[in-house]
Write an enzyme that holds these catalytic residues in place. Structure first.
Site, short mmCIF file in Angstrom:
data_model
loop_
_atom_site.label_atom_id
_atom_site.label_comp_id
_atom_site.label_asym_id
_atom_site.label_seq_id
_atom_site.Cartn_x
_atom_site.Cartn_y
_atom_site.Cartn_z
N CYS A 86 67.70 37.34 70.88
CA CYS A 86 68.62 36.26 70.50
C CYS A 86 68.80 35.36 71.73
O CYS A 86 68.12 35.54 72.74
CB CYS A 86 69.94 36.79 69.94
N CYS A 121 67.98 34.57 65.52
CA CYS A 121 68.53 33.23 65.30
C CYS A 121 67.37 32.24 65.23
O CYS A 121 66.31 32.46 65.80
CB CYS A 121 69.55 32.83 66.37
N CYS A 133 60.17 31.38 70.63
CA CYS A 133 59.43 32.62 70.96
C CYS A 133 58.25 32.86 70.05
O CYS A 133 57.75 33.98 69.96
CB CYS A 133 60.39 33.80 70.89
#
Length: 137
Positions: free
Chosen positions: A8, A80, A87
């Site tokens: 996250c 999220c 990523c």
């Protein structure tokens, strides 16, 4: 032995709670890691909320995603939407999983209202983690 990374933004709340539940539910030997794009320290409210459910994450640390470069993860879970986009290429051989959860760090209001947000997100992450382990490990 599977290696799972949960990501996250700050690695302070959501990924820490998911890390705790995945470690609880996963088969023995599964290695669980958590990281953030901008590590912000382990959130004390996340620790307290998890303890209410019998899971101690107080020994966790807030880690940067860059600390895990070069590790060949089997699964990468993003929690999220922002992190999912940033990523997309991290650990390219890993299976990718994504589920957006609200960030309890952003909760505002009375102490009781903030605690309720943390509990709600905790409970959502518990359900998600249990289902993830049942379906993918």
């Amino acid at each position: 032995m599977k290696k799972i990374l949960v990501i996250c933004i700050g690695n302070s709340c959501r990924s820490q709670m998911a890390h705790g539940y995945l470690a609880l539910f996963a088969p023995a030997g599964t290695q669980i890691y958590s990281a953030g794009i901008v590590p912000d320290g382990l959130n004390s409210k996340a620790v307290a909320t998890m303890l209410e459910d019998g899971v101690d994450i107080s020994h966790h640390s807030s880690n940067s995603l860059s600390e895990y470069e070069g590790i060949d993860f089997d699964c990468v879970i993003t929690l999220c939407d922002t992190v999912k986009e940033k990523c997309a290429n991290f650990s390219p051989n890993a299976m990718r999983f994504h589920q957006h959860f609200p960030d309890p760090w952003n909760a505002r209001g009375s102490k009781e209202e903030i605690e309720a947000v943390f509990r709600s997100v905790r409970d959502q992450l518990k359900t998600y983690s249990k289902e993830f382990v049942m379906n993918f490990l």
